[in-house]
Design an enzyme around this catalytic site. Structure first.
Site, PDB file in Angstrom:
ATOM      1  N   SER A 103      -2.952  -7.690   2.742  1.00 45.54           N
ATOM      2  CA  SER A 103      -3.540  -7.634   4.057  1.00 45.54           C
ATOM      3  C   SER A 103      -4.034  -8.907   4.629  1.00 45.54           C
ATOM      4  O   SER A 103      -3.801  -9.202   5.941  1.00 45.54           O
ATOM      5  CB  SER A 103      -4.621  -6.635   4.068  1.00 45.54           C
ATOM      6  OG  SER A 103      -3.883  -5.330   3.874  1.00 45.54           O
ATOM      7  N   ARG A 122      -1.670  -6.749  -8.194  1.00 46.51           N
ATOM      8  CA  ARG A 122      -0.523  -7.610  -7.911  1.00 46.51           C
ATOM      9  C   ARG A 122      -0.501  -8.865  -8.996  1.00 46.51           C
ATOM     10  O   ARG A 122       0.724  -9.412  -9.378  1.00 46.51           O
ATOM     11  CB  ARG A 122      -0.601  -8.407  -6.812  1.00 46.51           C
ATOM     12  CG  ARG A 122      -0.408  -7.356  -5.406  1.00 46.51           C
ATOM     13  CD  ARG A 122      -0.910  -8.048  -4.224  1.00 46.51           C
ATOM     14  NE  ARG A 122      -2.266  -8.588  -4.426  1.00 46.51           N
ATOM     15  CZ  ARG A 122      -2.927  -8.949  -3.044  1.00 46.51           C
ATOM     16  NH1 ARG A 122      -2.367  -9.046  -2.112  1.00 46.51           N
ATOM     17  NH2 ARG A 122      -4.346  -9.104  -3.376  1.00 46.51           N
ATOM     18  N   LYS A 161     -17.831  -7.000   6.647  1.00 47.96           N
ATOM     19  CA  LYS A 161     -16.459  -7.417   6.482  1.00 47.96           C
ATOM     20  C   LYS A 161     -15.783  -7.624   7.844  1.00 47.96           C
ATOM     21  O   LYS A 161     -15.904  -6.476   8.800  1.00 47.96           O
ATOM     22  CB  LYS A 161     -15.590  -6.631   5.471  1.00 47.96           C
ATOM     23  CG  LYS A 161     -14.314  -7.238   5.051  1.00 47.96           C
ATOM     24  CD  LYS A 161     -13.598  -6.362   4.261  1.00 47.96           C
ATOM     25  CE  LYS A 161     -12.254  -7.056   3.486  1.00 47.96           C
ATOM     26  NZ  LYS A 161     -11.760  -6.243   2.568  1.00 47.96           N
ATOM     27  N   HIS A 202       0.826  -1.249  -0.040  1.00 50.39           N
ATOM     28  CA  HIS A 202       0.048  -0.076  -0.219  1.00 50.39           C
ATOM     29  C   HIS A 202       0.827   1.193   0.116  1.00 50.39           C
ATOM     30  O   HIS A 202       0.730   2.283  -0.677  1.00 50.39           O
ATOM     31  CB  HIS A 202      -0.993  -0.001   1.278  1.00 50.39           C
ATOM     32  CG  HIS A 202      -1.915  -0.977   1.241  1.00 50.39           C
ATOM     33  ND1 HIS A 202      -2.164  -1.553   2.455  1.00 50.39           N
ATOM     34  CD2 HIS A 202      -2.669  -1.528   0.496  1.00 50.39           C
ATOM     35  CE1 HIS A 202      -3.051  -2.871   2.103  1.00 50.39           C
ATOM     36  NE2 HIS A 202      -3.429  -2.712   1.191  1.00 50.39           N
TER      37      HIS A 202
END
Length: 153
Positions: A129, A92, A43, A19
């Protein structure tokens, strides 16, 4: 003269070296970067949105071109509220690209705002994460995956 402002939205639970790399590279393109921590009640998170905001804001305290906020609702609505000129997203892998491309198309359709996709530095592409959260749950040291000097508390 109008500033070019990037909105970098995500959960950032926790904020990682990947990040931070996207934030730094965004500053080479934009005058300011707003890190927008999305609040999603569906979440399950390790850190509250307020705590994530405090952690990230503390890390960037000496950098006035970087702001940190929390929000709920649609990201495209936040673009209008903040005056951002573009969204920034990191990717990614190919699967990230497919997901982000679809989201970018939707956001552009809804708001006219473009999304800038930045490929993650290959040295950081394995960091996520969710992987960091899992390591934390097993009591492992995650300092290699966080920006240098970043404090989780």
């Amino acid at each position: 003269m109008k500033k070019n402002i990037a909105l970098f939205a995500g959960s950032f639970d926790p904020f990682t070296r990947g990040h931070a790399d996207i934030v730094e590279r965004s500053l080479a393109i934009f005058d300011e970067v707003i890190i927008a921590i999305g609040i999603n009640e569906q979440k399950r998170t390790l850190f509250s949105a307020e705590r994530r905001q405090e952690q990230i804001a503390r890390y960037y305290a000496s950098r006035p071109a970087i702001g940190v906020i929390t929000y709920s609702g649609l990201t495209v609505d936040l673009v209008r509220q903040t005056g951002a000129t573009a969204l920034v997203r990191g990717i990614r892998s190919g699967s990230d690209f497919e997901y982000e491309r679809t989201l970018a198309d939707l956001n552009r359709h809804l708001s006219g705002v473009d999304t800038v996709l930045l490929c993650t530095d290959t040295r950081l592409s394995f960091i996520s994460s969710s992987a960091v959260r899992e390591l934390i749950s097993f009591g492992r040291d995650v300092s290699d995956f966080l920006p240098e000097g970043f404090v989780l508390d």
